[in-house]
Scaffold this active site. Structure first.
Site, PDB file in Angstrom:
ATOM      1  CG  HIS A  98      41.409  44.575  41.320  1.00  0.00           C
ATOM      2  ND1 HIS A  98      40.866  44.652  40.074  1.00  0.00           N
ATOM      3  CD2 HIS A  98      41.934  43.325  41.418  1.00  0.00           C
ATOM      4  CE1 HIS A  98      41.039  43.502  39.434  1.00  0.00           C
ATOM      5  NE2 HIS A  98      41.690  42.681  40.228  1.00  0.00           N
ATOM      6  CG  HIS A 123      40.289  48.223  50.235  1.00  0.00           C
ATOM      7  ND1 HIS A 123      40.032  47.193  51.111  1.00  0.00           N
ATOM      8  CD2 HIS A 123      39.114  48.459  49.600  1.00  0.00           C
ATOM      9  CE1 HIS A 123      38.776  46.826  50.982  1.00  0.00           C
ATOM     10  NE2 HIS A 123      38.190  47.572  50.079  1.00  0.00           N
ATOM     11  CG  HIS A 125      36.178  51.006  46.924  1.00  0.00           C
ATOM     12  ND1 HIS A 125      36.205  49.985  46.001  1.00  0.00           N
ATOM     13  CD2 HIS A 125      36.313  50.417  48.137  1.00  0.00           C
ATOM     14  CE1 HIS A 125      36.343  48.822  46.624  1.00  0.00           C
ATOM     15  NE2 HIS A 125      36.410  49.056  47.932  1.00  0.00           N
ATOM     16  CG  HIS A 142      35.458  49.490  52.010  1.00  0.00           C
ATOM     17  ND1 HIS A 142      35.185  48.923  50.779  1.00  0.00           N
ATOM     18  CD2 HIS A 142      34.454  50.365  52.264  1.00  0.00           C
ATOM     19  CE1 HIS A 142      34.065  49.450  50.306  1.00  0.00           C
ATOM     20  NE2 HIS A 142      33.602  50.325  51.169  1.00  0.00           N
ATOM     21  CB  THR A 210      32.322  45.772  47.172  1.00  0.00           C
ATOM     22  OG1 THR A 210      33.681  46.187  47.340  1.00  0.00           O
ATOM     23  CG2 THR A 210      31.492  46.212  48.371  1.00  0.00           C
ATOM     24  CB  THR A 211      36.336  42.765  45.024  1.00  0.00           C
ATOM     25  OG1 THR A 211      36.797  42.291  46.294  1.00  0.00           O
ATOM     26  CG2 THR A 211      36.523  44.276  44.942  1.00  0.00           C
TER      27      THR A 211
HETATM   28 ZN   LIG Z   1      36.327  47.774  49.493  1.00  0.00          ZN
END
Ligand SMILES: [Zn+2]
Length: 259
Positions: A98, A123, A125, A142, A210-211
């Site tokens: 992810h 992590h 994105h 983030h 956001t996940t």
């Molecule tokens: Zn994130």
């Protein structure tokens, strides 16, 4: 000066974000081996997250979801946020399918609302999740922090297209290219940011993960300065992830964005 400070912040933030999601995932999987699979496309994509499992309900019924489009904000002269990553020790960098995530063992803190939050992981994105004035950016990191009361604070940094960002190179060379792979990180591999700094020039708002499970009550801090990333550097993230990993923009509803 601004660029250097920004790079430092990036590096620091990355480390912070990763630990929390991993902890949650590990415990959930132990309790529910059949745990719902989610993704960024098709039947298990963002439009369906709220239906995939009862514990994902916030993804569809939440009113304070992330990411958002940052367009208007209230100027309230927010105080600087003290960030201290001087004793930061990274654990590893993981390609979890992810995201690309750096897990932090210890040594990173930020102080927000007079509470101390500890960096757990950071992590990436691509493209960015939050937008600014309706515009998307190539990369967002983030930095995920948690405090003693299990409250979350995420510091986000967006990258704009441009020159090579030298601060990213130590991490780039360690990114595992296949989902499920991880790599131990040494002390030199996370030297990508100033170790201690007062964060200024940011906006904040109330949001969510956001996940899935899209948990709300997350303090979001988005830095307004944007470091650069080159096309070549971005390619490494994209080749490792093999798909975009940005959740679509969520409605602001009754929230305010404060500067
Ligand atoms: Zn994130």
């Amino acid at each position: 000066m601004k660029l250097t400070a920004t790079k430092t912040i990036y590096a620091s933030l990355f480390s912070l974000l990763l630990i929390l999601p991993i902890t949650a995932t590990a415990s959930e999987e132990a309790a529910h081996p059949e745990k719902a699979k989610w993704s960024y496309t098709g039947d298990t994509g963002p439009a369906h997250w709220g239906d995939l499992a009862p514990e994902f309900i916030s993804c569809k019924s939440g009113k304070n979801q992330s990411p958002i489009n940052i367009d208007t904000y209230i100027d309230s002269k927010l105080p600087g946020i003290k960030m201290d990553y001087s004793l930061l020790v990274a654990e590893d960098i993981v390609n979890n399918g992810h995201s690309i995530q750096v897990n932090i063992r210890s040594g990173g803190t930020v102080k927000i609302d007079d509470k101390k939050f500890e960096l757990k992981q950071f992590h990436f994105h691509t493209p960015s999740e939050n937008m600014v004035n309706g515009k998307s950016y190539p990369l967002e990191v983030h930095f995920v922090h948690v405090n003693d009361a299990n409250e979350l604070a995420v510091v986000a940094l967006l990258y704009q297209p441009g020159q090579d960002n030298l601060a990213l190179n130590p991490l780039l060379k360690n990114i595992p290219m296949n989902a499920g792979d991880s790599k131990r990180l040494g002390a030199k591999d996370v030297e990508l940011f100033e170790r201690s700094k007062t964060l200024k020039n940011y906006v904040r708002f109330n949001g969510s993960l956001t996940t899935p499970p899209c948990t709300e009550g997350v303090r979001w801090i988005v830095m307004r300065a944007m470091p650069s990333i080159s096309r070549k550097q971005l390619n490494v993230f994209q080749q490792a992830l093999k798909h975009p990993n940005n959740r679509p923009i969520q409605p602001l509803n009754a929230r305010m964005i404060i500067k």
